[in-house]
Motif scaffolding. Structure first.
Motif, PDB file in Angstrom:
ATOM      1  N   GLY A  67      95.018  62.025  35.538  1.00 30.11           N
ATOM      2  CA  GLY A  67      94.507  61.362  34.210  1.00 30.11           C
ATOM      3  C   GLY A  67      93.358  62.272  33.729  1.00 30.11           C
ATOM      4  N   ILE A  68      92.455  62.802  34.734  1.00 26.07           N
ATOM      5  CA  ILE A  68      91.555  63.713  34.527  1.00 26.07           C
ATOM      6  C   ILE A  68      91.939  65.236  33.775  1.00 26.07           C
ATOM      7  N   HIS A 198      90.115  70.097  25.307  1.00 24.73           N
ATOM      8  CA  HIS A 198      89.219  69.167  24.366  1.00 24.73           C
ATOM      9  C   HIS A 198      87.843  69.613  24.091  1.00 24.73           C
ATOM     10  N   GLU A 199      87.299  69.545  22.979  1.00 23.87           N
ATOM     11  CA  GLU A 199      85.917  70.003  22.998  1.00 23.87           C
ATOM     12  C   GLU A 199      84.838  69.109  23.826  1.00 23.87           C
ATOM     13  N   ARG A 200      85.067  67.839  23.962  1.00 18.01           N
ATOM     14  CA  ARG A 200      84.203  67.089  24.484  1.00 18.01           C
ATOM     15  C   ARG A 200      84.307  67.263  26.118  1.00 18.01           C
ATOM     16  N   GLN A 201      85.461  67.962  26.515  1.00 14.77           N
ATOM     17  CA  GLN A 201      85.122  67.928  28.067  1.00 14.77           C
ATOM     18  C   GLN A 201      84.501  69.200  28.687  1.00 14.77           C
ATOM     19  N   ASN A 202      83.330  69.093  28.063  1.00 11.63           N
ATOM     20  CA  ASN A 202      82.309  70.093  28.931  1.00 11.63           C
ATOM     21  C   ASN A 202      81.472  69.280  29.996  1.00 11.63           C
ATOM     22  N   GLU A 203      81.821  67.838  29.576  1.00 12.89           N
ATOM     23  CA  GLU A 203      80.938  66.771  30.589  1.00 12.89           C
ATOM     24  C   GLU A 203      81.600  67.044  31.851  1.00 12.89           C
ATOM     25  N   ARG A 204      80.807  66.933  33.041  1.00 20.92           N
ATOM     26  CA  ARG A 204      81.222  67.077  34.225  1.00 20.92           C
ATOM     27  C   ARG A 204      82.132  66.142  34.901  1.00 20.92           C
ATOM     28  N   THR A 205      83.254  66.508  35.596  1.00 19.62           N
ATOM     29  CA  THR A 205      84.122  65.452  35.929  1.00 19.62           C
ATOM     30  C   THR A 205      83.398  64.342  37.125  1.00 19.62           C
ATOM     31  N   LYS A 206      82.489  64.724  37.655  1.00 20.36           N
ATOM     32  CA  LYS A 206      81.695  63.844  38.346  1.00 20.36           C
ATOM     33  C   LYS A 206      81.005  62.776  37.643  1.00 20.36           C
ATOM     34  N   ASP A 207      80.414  63.143  36.412  1.00 17.65           N
ATOM     35  CA  ASP A 207      79.736  62.298  35.546  1.00 17.65           C
ATOM     36  C   ASP A 207      80.741  61.429  34.697  1.00 17.65           C
ATOM     37  N   LEU A 209      83.782  60.521  35.919  1.00 14.02           N
ATOM     38  CA  LEU A 209      84.186  59.479  36.896  1.00 14.02           C
ATOM     39  C   LEU A 209      83.197  58.369  37.049  1.00 14.02           C
ATOM     40  N   ARG A 210      81.820  58.925  37.244  1.00 12.34           N
ATOM     41  CA  ARG A 210      80.884  57.824  37.521  1.00 12.34           C
ATOM     42  C   ARG A 210      80.865  56.681  36.244  1.00 12.34           C
ATOM     43  N   ARG A 211      80.955  57.193  35.222  1.00 12.94           N
ATOM     44  CA  ARG A 211      81.109  56.291  33.998  1.00 12.94           C
ATOM     45  C   ARG A 211      82.220  55.406  33.941  1.00 12.94           C
ATOM     46  N   ILE A 212      83.399  55.758  34.360  1.00 11.66           N
ATOM     47  CA  ILE A 212      84.648  54.927  34.353  1.00 11.66           C
ATOM     48  C   ILE A 212      84.518  54.263  35.599  1.00 11.66           C
ATOM     49  N   PHE A 213      84.013  54.622  36.774  1.00 16.73           N
ATOM     50  CA  PHE A 213      84.038  53.624  37.827  1.00 16.73           C
ATOM     51  C   PHE A 213      82.853  52.519  37.680  1.00 16.73           C
ATOM     52  N   SER A 214      81.935  52.769  36.791  1.00 20.93           N
ATOM     53  CA  SER A 214      80.641  51.953  36.517  1.00 20.93           C
ATOM     54  C   SER A 214      81.293  50.934  35.199  1.00 20.93           C
ATOM     55  N   SER A 215      82.237  51.066  34.824  1.00 20.07           N
ATOM     56  CA  SER A 215      82.756  50.241  33.672  1.00 20.07           C
ATOM     57  C   SER A 215      83.524  48.895  34.012  1.00 20.07           C
ATOM     58  N   LYS A 216      82.858  47.846  33.627  1.00 22.27           N
ATOM     59  CA  LYS A 216      83.590  46.551  34.023  1.00 22.27           C
ATOM     60  C   LYS A 216      84.825  46.407  33.402  1.00 22.27           C
ATOM     61  N   GLN A 217      85.005  47.006  32.162  1.00 23.43           N
ATOM     62  CA  GLN A 217      86.457  47.000  31.557  1.00 23.43           C
ATOM     63  C   GLN A 217      87.342  47.770  32.329  1.00 23.43           C
ATOM     64  N   ALA A 218      87.147  48.895  32.897  1.00 20.63           N
ATOM     65  CA  ALA A 218      88.145  49.674  33.781  1.00 20.63           C
ATOM     66  C   ALA A 218      88.575  49.016  34.914  1.00 20.63           C
ATOM     67  N   TRP A 219      87.443  48.340  35.542  1.00 18.28           N
ATOM     68  CA  TRP A 219      87.920  47.605  37.002  1.00 18.28           C
ATOM     69  C   TRP A 219      88.600  46.382  36.631  1.00 18.28           C
ATOM     70  N   ALA A 220      88.265  45.686  35.147  1.00 11.54           N
ATOM     71  CA  ALA A 220      89.282  44.442  34.951  1.00 11.54           C
ATOM     72  C   ALA A 220      90.748  45.095  34.839  1.00 11.54           C
ATOM     73  N   LEU A 221      90.918  46.271  34.220  1.00 13.91           N
ATOM     74  CA  LEU A 221      92.392  46.883  33.909  1.00 13.91           C
ATOM     75  C   LEU A 221      92.742  47.100  35.249  1.00 13.91           C
ATOM     76  N   PHE A 222      91.927  47.677  36.230  1.00 11.09           N
ATOM     77  CA  PHE A 222      92.613  47.922  37.505  1.00 11.09           C
ATOM     78  C   PHE A 222      92.920  46.723  38.357  1.00 11.09           C
ATOM     79  N   MET A 223      92.375  45.693  38.302  1.00 12.36           N
ATOM     80  CA  MET A 223      92.684  44.399  38.965  1.00 12.36           C
ATOM     81  C   MET A 223      93.984  43.868  38.019  1.00 12.36           C
ATOM     82  N   CYS A 224      93.697  43.775  36.694  1.00 21.48           N
ATOM     83  CA  CYS A 224      95.107  43.206  36.184  1.00 21.48           C
ATOM     84  C   CYS A 224      96.264  43.921  36.546  1.00 21.48           C
ATOM     85  N   HIS A 225      96.102  45.122  36.761  1.00 22.35           N
ATOM     86  CA  HIS A 225      97.421  45.895  37.147  1.00 22.35           C
ATOM     87  C   HIS A 225      97.947  45.817  38.733  1.00 22.35           C
TER      88      HIS A 225
END
Length: 415
Positions: A67-68, A198-207, A209-225
């Motif tokens: 995905g990354i 992509h232009e915006r991909q200068n963001e560090r992978t670690k940051d 991942l931290r943002r996605i892993f702290s997203s309630k919506q992402a975890w809700a999708l994880f649990m749904c699936h």
């Protein structure tokens, strides 16, 4: 090129879906030749079991990294490379002379297979608007089930006609040809780049991942699936046949018809549920309904002490397959909840939840069977306790979909 208004987007759709169809068929096709592999390579059932599961382990472990990469460099390169790797792995599998080569071939196939879904989701996100995407992702989900169907009677007939080595060699060559064809469709004809950072991909992978892993919506999708995929793939694909034979005394062939019934349900459910969701312009409502239905189905096995009447069993298998078709709504929710430039990572994260449950459920179910059959001496009682596993998995999915938020007003985030 205005992708979402171009007629060429339908060529893109047909090409990507066909690639997914053939690649999905090779996830389960080796199961048709288990006895021949054991005979030709003189290996044990344990070895064959590990060989059957290794592709799913590779697939699951690569979903977030893939995905990354897809978000960062675009889906074209990875889908083309994935088709080629799957084809090369299948060719090597067909020519193997030692079990080690079989394992290496399936690992290679697993790496290629890991590219397909996240790349498909991102390609459809780029070429189709949100309402079209909601319908078409259901068709894509149906295509995966159709691939499993191809890997039953049709591929079995091919193996009987040509032998297993020639059959797998033929499919491997077809997959390599598909990879070359995808280059012309995805890159050459629309004048796109193979790799696009992509232009915006200068963001560090670690940051990131931290943002996605702290997203309630992402975890809700994880649990749904997690909740909707594990029961179908984990139980229907692994334990349905021995369950039918052990508790209903039916033959292996008759028990395998239960899988076909569930597959037919999935083939009907995936596009129909996607269409309904698109018409309603709602994801959460139909997804909640089908999670509740799935939970009720698995709970029915507990109500009847693991052995419902056979007519009801047939209906349950069909409904479970039909409800599995709702898993495509996970990716419709991804499309609406996150910018397209992050949809690869979030899709991979959600898909990890689904296939993690598919990997965990068969082994947990088996351990419960061993434990209670040893202590009680009753296979029926052992299956009764085993069914607590898909019930609990479905409950996780229901909690996830209740936590899910949707916003059709934000139908093209980040574009």
């Amino acid at each position: 090129m205005d992708k979402q208004n171009s007629r060429f987007r339908w060529v893109i759709f047909a090409s990507v879906i066909f690639a997914y169809l053939i690649m999905a068929s090779q996830r389960t096709a080796p199961g048709l030749i288990t006895d021949q592999l054991m005979s030709d390579f003189n290996v044990t059932a344990t070895t064959i079991g590990l060989l059957a599961s290794i592709q799913f382990f590779v697939y699951t472990s690569l979903q977030i990294p893939m995905g990354i990469l897809v978000d960062r460099y675009g889906p074209n390169f990875f889908l083309i490379t994935g088709a080629l790797l799957t084809g090369i792995g299948t060719v090597i599998y067909s020519q193997s002379t030692h079990e080690i080569v079989l394992f290496l071939a399936r690992i290679l196939t697993g790496v290629g297979d890991a590219t397909i879904w996240v790349s498909l989701v991102l390609i459809l996100s780029q070429w189709f608007n949100a309402k079209e995407f909601s319908r078409l992702i259901g068709v894509a989900g149906m295509t995966g089930s159709l691939g499993f169907l191809i890997a039953t009677v049709p591929f079995s007939a091919l193996v009987d006609l040509l032998g297993w080595r020639t059959s797998f060699l033929s499919v491997g060559v077809i997959l390599c040809s598909i990879g070359i064809f995808l280059y012309f469709v995805l890159v050459k004809k629309p004048n796109q780049t193979v790799l696009k950072k992509h232009e915006r991909q200068n963001e560090r992978t670690k940051d990131q991942l931290r943002r996605i892993f702290s997203s309630k919506q992402a975890w809700a999708l994880f649990m749904c699936h997690f909740g909707v995929v594990g029961g179908y793939i984990g139980f229907i694909g692994s334990w349905a046949v021995p369950y039918g034979m052990d508790l209903y005394g039916i033959s292996r062939l008759d028990a395998s018809q239960l899988i076909m019934i569930s597959l037919v349900g999935a083939l009907i459910g995936a596009p129909l549920i996607g269409w309904v969701s698109s018409k309603l312009e709602k994801i959460k409502l139909p997804y909640v309904v089908f999670h509740i239905i799935m939970l009720m189905c698995w709970s029915t096995f507990l109500i009847f002490k693991g052995q419902p009447p056979f007519a009801l069993l047939i209906l349950l298998f069909f409904i479970i397959g039909f409800g599995f078709g709702s898993n495509s709504l996970t990716f419709s929710a991804v499309r609406l909840s996150f910018p397209i430039k992050e949809s690869g990572l979030v899709s991979g994260f959600a898909n990890t939840g689904g296939f993690l449950s598919a990997v965990l459920l068969p082994s947990i179910f088996g351990k419960v069977l061993d434990l209670f059959q040893f202590s009680s001496g009753s296979i029926g009682e052992a299956y009764f306790y085993g069914f607590f596993t898909p019930v609990l998995f479905s409950l996780v999915g229901l909690i996830g979909v209740i936590l899910l938020k949707e916003n059709w007003q934000n139908a093209n985030p980040g574009e």
